[in-house]
Design a protein around this motif. Structure first.
Motif, PDB file in Angstrom:
ATOM      1  N   UNK A   1       0.851  -1.193   0.000  1.00 49.65           N
ATOM      2  CA  UNK A   1       0.000   0.000   0.000  1.00 49.65           C
ATOM      3  C   UNK A   1       0.888   1.244   0.000  1.00 49.65           C
ATOM      4  N   UNK A   2       1.963   1.193   0.794  1.00 47.64           N
ATOM      5  CA  UNK A   2       2.903   2.322   0.827  1.00 47.64           C
ATOM      6  C   UNK A   2       3.510   2.529  -0.561  1.00 47.64           C
ATOM      7  N   UNK A   3       3.886   1.424  -1.212  1.00 40.97           N
ATOM      8  CA  UNK A   3       4.487   1.532  -2.560  1.00 40.97           C
ATOM      9  C   UNK A   3       3.485   2.134  -3.543  1.00 40.97           C
ATOM     10  N   UNK A   4       2.229   1.678  -3.485  1.00 40.15           N
ATOM     11  CA  UNK A   4       1.210   2.185  -4.416  1.00 40.15           C
ATOM     12  C   UNK A   4       1.005   3.683  -4.208  1.00 40.15           C
ATOM     13  N   UNK A   5       1.071   4.113  -2.944  1.00 42.35           N
ATOM     14  CA  UNK A   5       0.832   5.528  -2.642  1.00 42.35           C
ATOM     15  C   UNK A   5       1.997   6.409  -3.075  1.00 42.35           C
ATOM     16  N   UNK A   6       3.148   5.795  -3.368  1.00 41.04           N
ATOM     17  CA  UNK A   6       4.304   6.628  -3.732  1.00 41.04           C
ATOM     18  C   UNK A   6       4.468   6.749  -5.247  1.00 41.04           C
ATOM     19  N   UNK A   7       3.469   6.287  -6.018  1.00 37.88           N
ATOM     20  CA  UNK A   7       3.568   6.418  -7.477  1.00 37.88           C
ATOM     21  C   UNK A   7       3.400   7.881  -7.897  1.00 37.88           C
ATOM     22  N   UNK A   8       3.927   8.249  -9.093  1.00 36.70           N
ATOM     23  CA  UNK A   8       3.781   9.642  -9.556  1.00 36.70           C
ATOM     24  C   UNK A   8       2.303  10.011  -9.730  1.00 36.70           C
ATOM     25  N   UNK A   9       2.016  11.295  -9.626  1.00 32.75           N
ATOM     26  CA  UNK A   9       0.633  11.786  -9.746  1.00 32.75           C
ATOM     27  C   UNK A   9       0.056  11.527 -11.133  1.00 32.75           C
ATOM     28  N   UNK A  10      -1.238  11.296 -11.165  1.00 24.97           N
ATOM     29  CA  UNK A  10      -1.981  11.310 -12.429  1.00 24.97           C
ATOM     30  C   UNK A  10      -3.093  12.343 -12.281  1.00 24.97           C
ATOM     31  N   UNK A  11      -3.726  12.682 -13.402  1.00 24.80           N
ATOM     32  CA  UNK A  11      -4.801  13.680 -13.366  1.00 24.80           C
ATOM     33  C   UNK A  11      -6.010  13.110 -12.619  1.00 24.80           C
ATOM     34  N   UNK A  12      -6.370  13.731 -11.503  1.00 27.93           N
ATOM     35  CA  UNK A  12      -7.468  13.169 -10.708  1.00 27.93           C
ATOM     36  C   UNK A  12      -8.837  13.413 -11.329  1.00 27.93           C
ATOM     37  N   UNK A  13      -8.874  14.107 -12.487  1.00 21.30           N
ATOM     38  CA  UNK A  13     -10.140  14.246 -13.224  1.00 21.30           C
ATOM     39  C   UNK A  13     -10.071  13.537 -14.574  1.00 21.30           C
TER      40      UNK A  13
END
Ligand code: PLP
Length: 223
Positions: free
Chosen positions: A19-31
């Protein structure tokens, strides 16, 4: 070495490494469409845990925001509602209903004791106009799990809508939304889900959607 602090409180639960690894992925457009695909996938999984085919709405708030969304979308100012209160979180649901202008009938259990289905039946008998019943499934402040199936069964017998605080129960104990017929159930990511806080999940039955069309409390983001 990662020092893992073991908080012995009822959430936030510790985060698994993946879960920690998944949360550290680069941002994507939340819309954007990439997020929409992730969201759909997640909601499919969330529905499995809720054991429901109802719609599930995901809100960027803690569990309390999910509870407030249930109140804001189900009541109109002046509506009579029943709130089952046997601890701090039952108080919170009742406080929210009052804040939205509901005329709150409190069904109280002594803290540490469950809400009794026969008492709910008596209250509903006495208040035929109380459309919505607010129930805390697992009252975290006292550790009492209320007899949800029986309470919802009583509410359905009297044809009332149920809104359930499942913040600390869903994903930690069975809830079976569809089998027992819960109209609205709320959970939050930092409890049994073992994810970071600030996501609320709200399942909504067809009866609850219809009630939300009738309800007139002011609302916008949580509409
Ligand atoms: C039963 C119950 N309801 C509501 C809440 C409030 O949730 P949050 O802290 O995510 O706003 C909690 C938190 O412990 C809870 O256990």
């Amino acid at each position: 070495m990662i020092f893992q602090q073991q908080l012995r409180i009822p959430g936030p639960a510790p985060l698994p490494e993946r879960v920690v690894r998944a949360a550290s992925k680069p941002m994507i457009d939340h819309r954007g469409p990439e997020f929409a695909a992730v969201l759909n996938d997640i909601l499919g999984g969330v529905k499995r845990v809720f054991e429901t085919r109802n719609d599930v709405v995901l809100l960027s708030s803690s569990g309390s925001g999910g509870l407030e969304s249930a109140v804001a979308n189900l009541v109109s100012p002046g509506d009579r509602v029943v709130c089952c209160v046997g601890g701090n979180f039952g108080e919170r649901f009742a406080g929210m209903a009052a804040a939205y202008g509901a005329d709150v009938v409190r069904l109280e259990a002594e803290w540490g004791q469950p809400i009794e289905p026969v008492d709910l039946a008596a209250v509903l008998e006495a208040h035929p106009d109380a459309k919505v019943v607010f129930i805390t499934h697992n009252e975290t402040s006292t550790t009492v799990a209320n007899p949800l199936e029986d309470l919802v069964g009583v509410a359905r017998r009297y044809d009332r809508i149920t809104a359930v605080d499942g913040v600390s129960s869903v994903a930690s104990m069975p809830i079976e939304i569809d089998r027992i017929g819960v109209d609205v159930a709320v959970s939050a990511s930092q409890k049994g889900w073992m994810a970071p806080p600030e996501l609320a999940f709200v399942s909504v039955s067809e009866r609850a959607w219809a009630q939300s069309q009738r309800a007139r409390a002011p609302r916008y983001y949580f509409d």
